[in-house]
Motif scaffolding. Structure first.
Motif, mmCIF file in Angstrom:
data_model
loop_
_atom_site.group_PDB
_atom_site.id
_atom_site.type_symbol
_atom_site.label_atom_id
_atom_site.label_comp_id
_atom_site.label_asym_id
_atom_site.label_seq_id
_atom_site.Cartn_x
_atom_site.Cartn_y
_atom_site.Cartn_z
ATOM 1 N N SER A 32 0.779 -0.555 0.444
ATOM 2 C CA SER A 32 0.258 -0.482 -0.275
ATOM 3 C C SER A 32 0.879 1.342 -0.129
ATOM 4 N N SER A 33 0.830 1.772 -0.899
ATOM 5 C CA SER A 33 1.383 2.870 -1.432
ATOM 6 C C SER A 33 0.765 4.401 -1.415
ATOM 7 N N VAL A 34 -0.545 4.137 -0.845
ATOM 8 C CA VAL A 34 -1.176 6.004 -0.860
ATOM 9 C C VAL A 34 -2.114 6.601 -0.014
ATOM 10 N N ALA A 35 -1.822 6.913 0.678
ATOM 11 C CA ALA A 35 -3.238 7.215 1.682
ATOM 12 C C ALA A 35 -4.387 7.514 1.675
ATOM 13 N N ALA A 36 -4.570 7.770 2.951
ATOM 14 C CA ALA A 36 -6.173 7.596 2.698
ATOM 15 C C ALA A 36 -6.932 8.326 2.212
ATOM 16 N N SER A 37 -6.142 9.847 1.862
ATOM 17 C CA SER A 37 -6.344 10.693 1.367
ATOM 18 C C SER A 37 -5.920 11.069 -0.166
ATOM 19 N N ASN A 79 -21.763 3.550 11.334
ATOM 20 C CA ASN A 79 -21.316 2.790 10.013
ATOM 21 C C ASN A 79 -19.902 2.404 9.998
ATOM 22 N N GLY A 80 -19.442 1.016 8.987
ATOM 23 C CA GLY A 80 -18.038 0.681 8.993
ATOM 24 C C GLY A 80 -17.316 0.832 8.264
ATOM 25 N N ALA A 81 -16.619 1.372 6.802
ATOM 26 C CA ALA A 81 -16.590 1.205 5.988
ATOM 27 C C ALA A 81 -14.955 1.828 5.552
ATOM 28 N N SER A 82 -14.686 0.796 4.115
ATOM 29 C CA SER A 82 -13.330 1.305 4.208
ATOM 30 C C SER A 82 -13.930 2.057 2.741
ATOM 31 N N ALA A 83 -13.055 3.554 3.006
ATOM 32 C CA ALA A 83 -13.879 4.939 1.923
ATOM 33 C C ALA A 83 -12.548 4.821 0.854
ATOM 34 N N ASP A 84 -12.256 4.161 0.380
ATOM 35 C CA ASP A 84 -10.989 4.080 -0.926
ATOM 36 C C ASP A 84 -12.054 3.231 -1.869
ATOM 37 N N TYR A 85 -13.016 3.335 -2.514
ATOM 38 C CA TYR A 85 -13.998 3.062 -2.653
ATOM 39 C C TYR A 85 -15.199 3.906 -3.824
ATOM 40 N N GLU A 117 -28.164 10.549 13.839
ATOM 41 C CA GLU A 117 -27.465 10.805 13.371
ATOM 42 C C GLU A 117 -26.906 9.249 12.471
ATOM 43 N N GLY A 118 -26.475 9.212 11.039
ATOM 44 C CA GLY A 118 -25.585 8.157 11.022
ATOM 45 C C GLY A 118 -24.226 8.648 10.819
ATOM 46 N N THR A 119 -23.674 7.961 10.753
ATOM 47 C CA THR A 119 -22.145 8.250 10.840
ATOM 48 C C THR A 119 -21.263 6.911 10.342
ATOM 49 N N THR A 120 -20.071 7.530 9.369
ATOM 50 C CA THR A 120 -19.548 6.357 8.625
ATOM 51 C C THR A 120 -18.280 6.788 9.094
ATOM 52 N N THR A 121 -17.403 5.799 9.310
ATOM 53 C CA THR A 121 -15.872 6.142 9.637
ATOM 54 C C THR A 121 -15.157 4.931 8.836
ATOM 55 N N HIS A 122 -14.108 5.496 9.062
ATOM 56 C CA HIS A 122 -13.329 4.524 8.012
ATOM 57 C C HIS A 122 -12.367 3.664 8.278
ATOM 58 N N ALA A 123 -12.651 2.354 7.921
ATOM 59 C CA ALA A 123 -11.469 0.868 7.986
ATOM 60 C C ALA A 123 -11.063 0.106 7.734
ATOM 61 N N GLU A 124 -9.967 -0.789 7.269
ATOM 62 C CA GLU A 124 -9.811 -1.395 6.593
ATOM 63 C C GLU A 124 -10.544 -2.338 5.907
ATOM 64 N N PHE A 125 -10.998 -2.622 4.504
ATOM 65 C CA PHE A 125 -12.109 -4.317 4.323
ATOM 66 C C PHE A 125 -12.657 -5.691 5.940
ATOM 67 N N GLY A 139 -22.561 -2.641 8.746
ATOM 68 C CA GLY A 139 -21.455 -2.103 7.294
ATOM 69 C C GLY A 139 -21.765 -2.179 6.241
ATOM 70 N N ALA A 140 -21.653 -1.110 5.724
ATOM 71 C CA ALA A 140 -22.334 -0.219 4.084
ATOM 72 C C ALA A 140 -21.313 -0.241 3.621
ATOM 73 N N SER A 141 -20.039 -1.065 3.228
ATOM 74 C CA SER A 141 -19.186 -0.709 2.360
ATOM 75 C C SER A 141 -18.627 -1.215 0.852
ATOM 76 N N SER A 142 -20.043 -1.749 0.654
ATOM 77 C CA SER A 142 -20.303 -2.492 -0.395
ATOM 78 C C SER A 142 -19.229 -4.181 -0.686
ATOM 79 N N PHE A 143 -20.655 -4.664 0.183
ATOM 80 C CA PHE A 143 -20.401 -6.098 0.568
ATOM 81 C C PHE A 143 -21.095 -7.163 -0.743
ATOM 82 N N THR A 144 -20.088 -7.850 -1.327
ATOM 83 C CA THR A 144 -20.973 -8.377 -2.107
ATOM 84 C C THR A 144 -21.716 -10.030 -1.240
ATOM 85 N N ILE A 145 -23.092 -10.185 -1.046
ATOM 86 C CA ILE A 145 -23.490 -10.933 -0.607
ATOM 87 C C ILE A 145 -22.824 -12.214 -0.700
ATOM 88 N N THR A 146 -23.084 -13.043 0.016
ATOM 89 C CA THR A 146 -22.033 -14.813 -0.433
ATOM 90 C C THR A 146 -22.225 -15.458 0.934
#
Length: 317
Positions: A32-37, A79-85, A117-125, A139-146
Motif C-alpha cells: 500500500s503506497s497511497v494514503a487514505a486521502s 457505520n464502518g466502511a473502507s472509504a477507498d471505493y 444521526e448516521g456516521t461513517t468511519t473509515h476502516a480496512e475491509f 457495515g455498508a461498504s459494498s459487501f457482495t452477499i456470499t
C-alpha cells in the motif's frame, strides 16, 4: 443485470479506488503506497454533485419500533466502511470526510429509524465485520452477499452490481476479457474479484493454458496506477467502480468487455443481532418503496443498481 452511468464527484483521489467488496476472512497481503486521502496521477479532479438531502425524511414509526433500545439510547447509527471505493464510499477533498452513496444511505437510514444521526468511519475491509456489534452497528461498504459472508453476519440486500475489466487507454497490452489466461491482473485484496480471478486462472490451467498472474493489493488506487503504468495488463473490479473511475482517470483508463457476474450487495449487521438486522431491513425497504434509495444512488449515477426488495440473508450461490 444492472449497470450505471458514471458521474463526477469531489474526491481526493482515493476516489480512484477500483474496489470490489471485501471478504473479512481474508488477510491483507498486498502493498500500500497511497494514503487514505491518497492522491494518484491516475485520476483527475472532479466536479461536485448534490447528494440526497436527508432532511426530506422523518422518523417512520413502523421502522423505529424495531430498533433495539441500546441503539435508541445512543442515538447514533455507526457505520464502518473502507472509504477507498468510489462511488460507494470514499474520501472528500479534505482527505478526512467519507462521502458516497453508502455514506448517504446510512444517514437516511438513521433518520427513518428515529436516530439522531448516521456516521461513517473509515476502516480496512477485513476489520469491518469482526467489529460489528462493538465498534460499528452496521457495515455498508459494498459487501457482495456470499454464503460465506452470511455465516459471519446478517446481510440486508440493497443493490446489485456486476464486475468489469479496465485497461490502460488504447489497451496497449491487447488484453482480451474473453480470454485472460496468461495475463497479469490487478485486484483488490480480499475481494470477490480476487476469488473470481482465481477461478478463471484454475480454468486456464485445466484447459492447458497459462495461469493468470493475480496481483492483489490493499488499495485499488495502487492497482489502477499499475494498470496505467503498464505493470499490469488489466484490473477486475465492481462494474460501478470501473465505470466511475474510467471517468475520473482523465482518459488514462477504459473499460473492456461486458459486465459479468452480477450479484447483490448488502449492509452487514452482527450475526447475533437479529433485531437490528430486521430494523435495517425495514428501513431499507421503506427507502426503496418510496423512491429514496434510487435518489440516493442517483446522485452518484448508480440508480440502476437499486434493488426493489430488501432481503435479509437472501439465498445466494
Amino acid at each position: 443485470m444492472r449497470t450505471r452511468s458514471a458521474v463526477l464527484v469531489p474526491a481526493a483521489i482515493a476516489a480512484l479506488a477500483l474496489a470490489g467488496c471485501s471478504d473479512p476472512g481474508d488477510a491483507a497481503s498486498g502493498s500500500s503506497s497511497v494514503a487514505a486521502s491518497g492522491e494518484s496521477d491516475a485520476a483527475t479532479p472532479a466536479a461536485s454533485v448534490t447528494p440526497f438531502d436527508v432532511t426530506a425524511l422523518s422518523e417512520v414509526p413502523e421502522v423505529s419500533s424495531l430498533v433495539p433500545d441500546s441503539l435508541k439510547e445512543s442515538g447514533v447509527l455507526r457505520n464502518g466502511a473502507s472509504a477507498d471505493y468510489a462511488p460507494g464510499e470514499f474520501m472528500d477533498t479534505d482527505g478526512q470526510t467519507p462521502i458516497g452513496y453508502d455514506v448517504d444511505l446510512i444517514k437516511a437510514l438513521a433518520v427513518v429509524m428515529g436516530l439522531n444521526e448516521g456516521t461513517t468511519t473509515h476502516a480496512e475491509f477485513p476489520t469491518i465485520i469482526p467489529a460489528l456489534g462493538s465498534k460499528f452497528d452496521v457495515g455498508a461498504s459494498s459487501f457482495t452477499i456470499t454464503a460465506e459472508r452470511e455465516e459471519q453476519a446478517n446481510m440486508v440486500s440493497y443493490v446489485e452490481v456486476g464486475s468489469a475489466y479496465a485497461v490502460a487507454a488504447g489497451n496497449p497490452k491487447g488484453f482480451d476479457p474473453t480470454d485472460p489466461c496468461g495475463t497479469t491482473l490487478g485486484v483488490q485484496n480480499g475481494t470477490y474479484q480476487q476469488e473470481y480471478a482465481q477461478t478463471l486462472s484454475d480454468q486456464c490451467t485445466a484447459d492447458g493454458k497459462e495461469a493468470i498472474s493475480i496481483m492483489p493489493l490493499d488499495l485499488q488506487t495502487d492497482v489502477a496506477t499499475k494498470v496505467i503504468g503498464g505493470q499490469y495488463d488489466a484490473t477486475l473490479a465492481d462494474s460501478t467502480v470501473i465505470g466511475y473511475t474510467v471517468e475520473l482517470s482523465g482518459g488514462k483508463l477504459e473499460q473492456v468487455g461486458d459486465v459479468i457476474e452480477s450479484a447483490p450487495q448488502g449492509i452487514a449487521v452482527a450475526k447475533d443481532d437479529e433485531q437490528l438486522a430486521k430494523a435495517v431491513q425495514a428501513g431499507v425497504q421503506y427507502l426503496m418503496d418510496n423512491g429514496y434509495l434510487t435518489q440516493i444512488l442517483g446522485a452518484y449515477g448508480a440508480e440502476d443498481a437499486a434493488l426493489t426488495t430488501a432481503d435479509l440473508n437472501p439465498a445466494v450461490d
